[in-house]
Each structure stands twice: as C-alpha cells, then as structure tokens.
Design a protein around this motif. Structure first.
Motif, mmCIF file in Angstrom:
data_model
loop_
_atom_site.group_PDB
_atom_site.id
_atom_site.type_symbol
_atom_site.label_atom_id
_atom_site.label_comp_id
_atom_site.label_asym_id
_atom_site.label_seq_id
_atom_site.Cartn_x
_atom_site.Cartn_y
_atom_site.Cartn_z
ATOM 1 N N LEU A 125 19.713 -23.551 -5.735
ATOM 2 C CA LEU A 125 18.379 -23.128 -5.292
ATOM 3 C C LEU A 125 17.395 -23.246 -6.462
ATOM 4 N N ILE A 126 16.347 -24.060 -6.280
ATOM 5 C CA ILE A 126 15.377 -24.314 -7.350
ATOM 6 C C ILE A 126 13.967 -24.260 -6.760
ATOM 7 N N PHE A 127 13.076 -23.510 -7.452
ATOM 8 C CA PHE A 127 11.659 -23.486 -7.091
ATOM 9 C C PHE A 127 10.869 -24.283 -8.120
ATOM 10 N N SER A 128 9.743 -24.835 -7.667
ATOM 11 C CA SER A 128 8.925 -25.660 -8.558
ATOM 12 C C SER A 128 8.280 -24.848 -9.664
ATOM 13 N N ASP A 129 8.065 -23.538 -9.439
ATOM 14 C CA ASP A 129 7.500 -22.655 -10.455
ATOM 15 C C ASP A 129 8.655 -22.037 -11.253
ATOM 16 N N ASP A 130 8.725 -22.376 -12.549
ATOM 17 C CA ASP A 130 9.838 -21.908 -13.377
ATOM 18 C C ASP A 130 9.830 -20.401 -13.590
ATOM 19 N N ARG A 131 8.697 -19.759 -13.348
ATOM 20 C CA ARG A 131 8.622 -18.307 -13.569
ATOM 21 C C ARG A 131 9.363 -17.515 -12.493
ATOM 22 N N ILE A 132 9.564 -18.130 -11.365
ATOM 23 C CA ILE A 132 10.150 -17.417 -10.229
ATOM 24 C C ILE A 132 11.659 -17.262 -10.420
ATOM 25 N N ILE A 133 12.109 -16.019 -10.234
ATOM 26 C CA ILE A 133 13.535 -15.690 -10.297
ATOM 27 C C ILE A 133 13.971 -15.243 -8.907
ATOM 28 N N CYS A 134 15.021 -15.852 -8.377
ATOM 29 C CA CYS A 134 15.507 -15.555 -7.027
ATOM 30 C C CYS A 134 16.660 -14.566 -7.093
ATOM 31 N N THR A 135 16.511 -13.471 -6.368
ATOM 32 C CA THR A 135 17.558 -12.453 -6.318
ATOM 33 C C THR A 135 17.968 -12.240 -4.865
ATOM 34 N N PRO A 136 19.216 -12.509 -4.492
ATOM 35 C CA PRO A 136 19.634 -12.299 -3.099
ATOM 36 C C PRO A 136 19.646 -10.813 -2.757
ATOM 37 N N THR A 137 19.052 -10.479 -1.616
ATOM 38 C CA THR A 137 18.999 -9.081 -1.198
ATOM 39 C C THR A 137 20.206 -8.678 -0.361
ATOM 40 N N ASN A 138 20.852 -9.626 0.286
ATOM 41 C CA ASN A 138 21.995 -9.301 1.145
ATOM 42 C C ASN A 138 23.108 -10.343 1.026
ATOM 43 N N GLY A 139 23.242 -10.936 -0.173
ATOM 44 C CA GLY A 139 24.263 -11.944 -0.389
ATOM 45 C C GLY A 139 25.087 -11.672 -1.628
ATOM 46 N N LEU A 140 26.132 -12.474 -1.813
ATOM 47 C CA LEU A 140 27.032 -12.342 -2.954
ATOM 48 C C LEU A 140 26.815 -13.517 -3.898
ATOM 49 N N ASN A 141 26.551 -13.216 -5.148
ATOM 50 C CA ASN A 141 26.403 -14.275 -6.144
ATOM 51 C C ASN A 141 27.770 -14.839 -6.501
ATOM 52 N N LEU A 142 27.900 -16.159 -6.426
ATOM 53 C CA LEU A 142 29.136 -16.842 -6.780
ATOM 54 C C LEU A 142 28.940 -17.620 -8.072
ATOM 55 N N SER A 143 30.043 -18.102 -8.615
ATOM 56 C CA SER A 143 29.955 -18.898 -9.837
ATOM 57 C C SER A 143 29.226 -20.201 -9.551
#
Length: 275
Positions: A123-141
């Motif tokens: 998952l990549i956004f064009s604005d490098d400042r944006i940080i994506c945090t899943p609200t109802n998911g599990l972060n995987l490697s």
C-alpha cells in the motif's frame, strides 16, 4: 422375369429386416444413453445437494471499489465519501491504482480498499507524509495487512490538514479472501488465524478488565490513605491538646495560688467527709 421378382422381394424383405434390427439396436442404444444421462443428472444433483454453491461476492464491482472518507469537521459519514473514477485493476496480479481529489478541505482521512475480507499488499500513497494504520486488520511481515472481517479500512495520519483540490494517488495489491475459500489448506490457516485473533481480542479485553480493576483498587487505596492521613492528623491534634492540658495542669499545680490555697482545700475535704 418371373424368377427375378421373388428374388427382389426376398432381398427387400431381408433389407427391411436388417433395417428393423438396426433400428431396434439404435432404440436400445438411445434408451441406454437416456438412462446414463439420467444417472449422471442424479449424481450431479446429489453432489450439488451435498456441496451447495456459495454466491461469490467478488462478482460485484461495488464491493471491490476503493473509497476515501474525508472529515470536513463533522466526522466521517457516507455522504463525505469519494470514489475513484479512473480506478484500474489488474485481475491477474491484483494490482489496483486509484486517484482521489478532495472537493473541500479535510481534517482527517480514512481509506477503504474494499468491502470484503482481504489481504492488502504494497500500500503506497503519493504523499510521503501519509502513514497508513489499519483500524481493524492485522499487520503482517513485508508490509501486508490481513483483514478478516468486512469493511476493512485504514486511518491516514502524518498531517493534520488536507486542502481542497488535493490529489492522492494510491496503489496496492488487493486479494479478497473469498476467492481462496475452496482451498482446504488456506481454510485451515485462515481458521487458525481467526482463532488467534479471537484469543488476542479476549486477552485484550481481559487486560482491560484487569486495568480497570487495578485502577479501582488504586482509587480505593488512595481513599484509605487519605482516611489514614486524616486519622493521623486528628491523633496529632489530640496529642497536642493533651500535652497542652498537661502543661496547663502542671502550671496550675506549681503556681503560688495553688500552694496558698492547699489548707483551704484540706479543710474542704474534711468538711465533705464529715457531711
């Protein structure tokens, strides 16, 4: 000529008999074929009854469409939602690219890659400042996110202001879990992950309950400590008053007036005894 006619008649009758035999065999073959088809149809019906076909939600483009929610000061809502008209999806690789343009200034953003349980990669956004945090998911490697429930979404952080007209381009890999539910190994792994998630949620609730109990006990201890402090203060006040009384009494006993009135007190005691 007369001899040829019977021969022709016999040949015709033989030919007719042969054709009737072939027709009979053909009818028997058709009958066997019909019975075979009926048996196959019954097997198909039995299989469908034992293995009901699930309706695949992945056939609905609406459930796979990425959405961007923006908070213009009134919180997130369905009316403040953007779709990507130029969204492109590669069905072979699962790669998705979408462009959003904010119609008004926003205070916060939320990104929904789709409506179904899925796995999101890269998952990549064009604005490098944006940080994506899943609200109802599990972060995987590897930067992937696994969403086991419906309505997967990310909270976008990194900046507190998003001006009107701002364009955001997002790219990611989208893999609905529904397309893999016929794989026994995947189903087993998914079930294990779901059980781990349930256990994690249960432990999290248990920890929250313990924290609440600890906070309540701390409040109780603080109240008891305050009560003890008040009792200690009262005890100190009583001790001070007792010392003051003793000092005052000693002053009285050591005064000249007390000593001069000693005979009078003796006479008074004798008088009271006599009475």
């Amino acid at each position: 000529m007369n001899n040829a006619a019977p021969e022709n008649t016999a040949a015709l009758q033989e030919k007719i008999a042969e054709l009737e035999q072939q027709l009979k065999l053909s009818d028997e073959g058709v009958s066997h074929l019909a019975e075979r088809c009926l048996a196959l149809e019954q097997k198909v019906q039995s299989y469908l009854a034992a293995h009901p076909q699930r309706e695949m939600h992945t056939d609905s483009p609406t459930l796979l469409q990425p959405l961007l929610y923006y908070d213009a000061g009134f919180g997130f809502s369905e009316k403040d939602t953007l779709t990507a008209p130029d969204c492109t999806t590669d069905e072979l690789t699962g790669a998705v690219t979408a462009t959003f343009e904010l119609p008004v200034a926003a205070q916060a953003l939320r990104f929904d890659p789709g409506e179904l349980p899925c796995c999101i990669t890269n998952l990549i956004f064009s604005d490098d400042r944006i940080i994506c945090t899943p609200t109802n998911g599990l972060n995987l490697s590897g930067g992937s996110t696994l969403f086991l429930g419906d309505d997967p979404n990310y909270r976008l952080e990194g900046t507190t202001h998003y001006p009107a007209g701002m364009k955001l381009v997002v790219s990611y890999g989208y893999f609905p879990l529904e397309t893999l539910t016929d794989e026994p190994l995947f189903c087993a792994v998914l079930q294990g992950v779901q059980q781990l998630q349930l256990r994690k949620d249960s432990e999290k609730q248990h920890i929250q309950q313990l924290e609440q109990n600890a906070a309540a006990q701390q409040q109780m201890v603080a109240a008891l400590q305050q009560e003890i402090a008040q009792l200690c203060q009262k005890n100190a006040d009583l001790q001070a008053r007792s010392i003051a009384y003793e000092t005052s009494l000693e002053s009285v006993f050591s005064s000249k007036s007390w000593k001069l009135t000693a005979p009078i007190r003796s006479l008074m005691r004798l008088f009271h005894r006599g009475n």
